[in-house]
Design an enzyme around this catalytic site. Structure first.
Site, PDB file in Angstrom:
ATOM      1  N   ARG A   6       0.794  -1.239   0.000  1.00 33.20           N
ATOM      2  CA  ARG A   6       0.000   0.000   0.000  1.00 33.20           C
ATOM      3  C   ARG A   6       0.826   1.289   0.000  1.00 33.20           C
ATOM      4  NH1 ARG A   6       0.804  -2.325   4.545  1.00 33.20           N
ATOM      5  NH2 ARG A   6       1.234  -1.176   6.437  1.00 33.20           N
TER       6      ARG A   6
ATOM      7  N   GLU B 182      -0.709   8.453  20.323  1.00 34.11           N
ATOM      8  CA  GLU B 182       0.158   9.295  21.138  1.00 34.11           C
ATOM      9  C   GLU B 182       0.804  10.400  20.304  1.00 34.11           C
ATOM     10  OE1 GLU B 182       2.362   7.175  24.197  1.00 34.11           O
ATOM     11  OE2 GLU B 182       4.069   8.442  23.666  1.00 34.11           O
ATOM     12  N   THR B 183       1.286  10.028  19.135  1.00 35.24           N
ATOM     13  CA  THR B 183       1.904  11.038  18.269  1.00 35.24           C
ATOM     14  C   THR B 183       0.857  12.036  17.782  1.00 35.24           C
ATOM     15  OG1 THR B 183       3.464   9.348  17.564  1.00 35.24           O
ATOM     16  CG2 THR B 183       3.456  11.365  16.305  1.00 35.24           C
TER      17      THR B 183
ATOM     18  N   CYS C 190      -2.771  -2.019  12.249  1.00 36.58           N
ATOM     19  CA  CYS C 190      -2.817  -2.505  10.871  1.00 36.58           C
ATOM     20  C   CYS C 190      -2.264  -3.928  10.796  1.00 36.58           C
ATOM     21  CB  CYS C 190      -2.081  -1.572   9.927  1.00 36.58           C
ATOM     22  SG  CYS C 190      -0.377  -1.306  10.333  1.00 36.58           S
TER      23      CYS C 190
END
Ligand SMILES: [Zn+2]
Length: 336
Positions: free
Chosen positions: A68, A128-129, A183
């Site tokens: 992807r 978190e990011t 994912c």
């Protein structure tokens, strides 16, 4: 002979026009995270002529990414994504400035990563990011285009606090680690991440030419294509944009260790940094296993673990069960 205008087919659009193109060309955008979404959005922005594009990712290209992550090909395997993406986009558009940053985004680096930008595109794979970028965007009065995709679904919200809700307005209480699918565990349909990445870049371009964000969360079912728009109001008691809490920007940093997208890879970022002699390290590690250079990084296979060491001391350690094992492997083979 006059060079043809490469942007002619978008400047002819009344939504952009020559003035809009000038704004795009004079803008600086940062794409944080160069996975599935970041691959698409960075590609669209580069082709649209965003003047300066900063590309940030701490990871290296792996075979499972190629399903992807459209900026990479097989020859990029094990290269830092930021560098491989920059090489690709410089070939796409040599008129723009492309700045790769193979860095981890945390409280200690976020200020430098966002310095001088006009807009932030979220291509990260963790909450978190996103909370950290959200707080930084509020402080710097920067638009922040949140996007995420998992399984066959995607979501997107163009944020410009205080005109719109911020990311924390609709995620007031962060879930503990391990609460959400990744994912790795849930999978990801490549057509939905491509759709979300393209819409994200479109939202960024809309804002860069002077439009206001809609304030709607877009939810996309990529398997049976359709978009649902959900109005997101500012939360009157949002800890971030109303309460002024800086839980992430203000986090005391000791040593960042993060599990990468459900895999057995730990990213380790030492507090004390310095430029590592990767060739010297490689020759030491060859006594224990194999070690080779891949672009700017060192890749070593030692006792069932793969270490990818960056010149600034950061490392990805694969084949470990937890953070403490990663710390120990780092200390044992790299030294800290
Ligand atoms: Zn808020």
């Amino acid at each position: 002979m006059r060079r043809p205008d490469r942007y002619r087919r978008q400047t002819v659009l009344p939504e952009i026009g020559p003035d809009g193109q000038r704004s795009i060309s004079e803008s600086t955008a940062v794409v944080v995270g160069l996975g599935a979404l970041g691959s698409i959005s960075a590609d669209v922005l580069a082709r649209a002529g965003v003047g300066r594009l900063r590309l940030v990712d701490r990871d290296v290209v792996e075979l499972v990414n190629l399903q992807r992550q459209s900026l990479y090909s097989e020859e990029d395997l094990e290269r830092p994504k930021a560098e491989a993406a920059a090489d690709r986009l410089r070939k796409v558009n040599s008129d723009i400035e492309v700045e790769p940053l193979a860095k981890d985004v945390h409280a200690g680096t976020v200020h430098d990563i966002l310095r001088g930008v006009d807009i932030i595109l979220d291509g990260t794979d963790n909450l978190e990011t996103r909370f950290l970028l959200n707080e930084s965007a509020i402080d710097a009065h920067l638009p922040f285009v949140y996007a995420g995709a998992i399984s066959t679904y995607g979501m997107l919200l163009a944020i410009r606090s205080p005109d719109t809700a911020c990311f924390r307005c609709f995620n007031p209480k962060p879930l503990p680690p391990g609460s959400l699918p990744t994912c790795e565990t849930a999978g990801i349909f490549n057509a939905v991440s491509a759709q979300i990445g393209a819409i994200q870049a479109g939202e960024a371009l809309r804002l860069l030419v002077g439009n206001a964000p809609s304030g709607d969360l877009l939810v996309i079912d990529g398997w049976r294509p359709g978009i649902e728009r959900i109005r997101i109001a500012r939360s009157a008691d949002c800890p971030a944009c109303v309460g002024g809490q800086r839980d992430y920007v203000g986090a005391r940093r000791t040593q960042v260790l993060a599990s990468l997208c459900g895999s057995d890879t730990i990213s380790l970022d030492p507090v004390h940094r310095g430029t590592i002699d990767l060739d010297g390290l490689a020759s030491r590690l060859r006594g224990l296993g194999t070690a080779r250079r891949a672009g700017d990084v060192l890749v070593a296979d030692v006792e069932g673990r793969r270490l990818t060491v960056f010149p600034d001391g950061r490392a990805l350690i694969r084949g470990v069960k937890d953070e403490s094992e990663a710390r120990s492997v780092y200390a044992k083979y790299v030294g800290i």
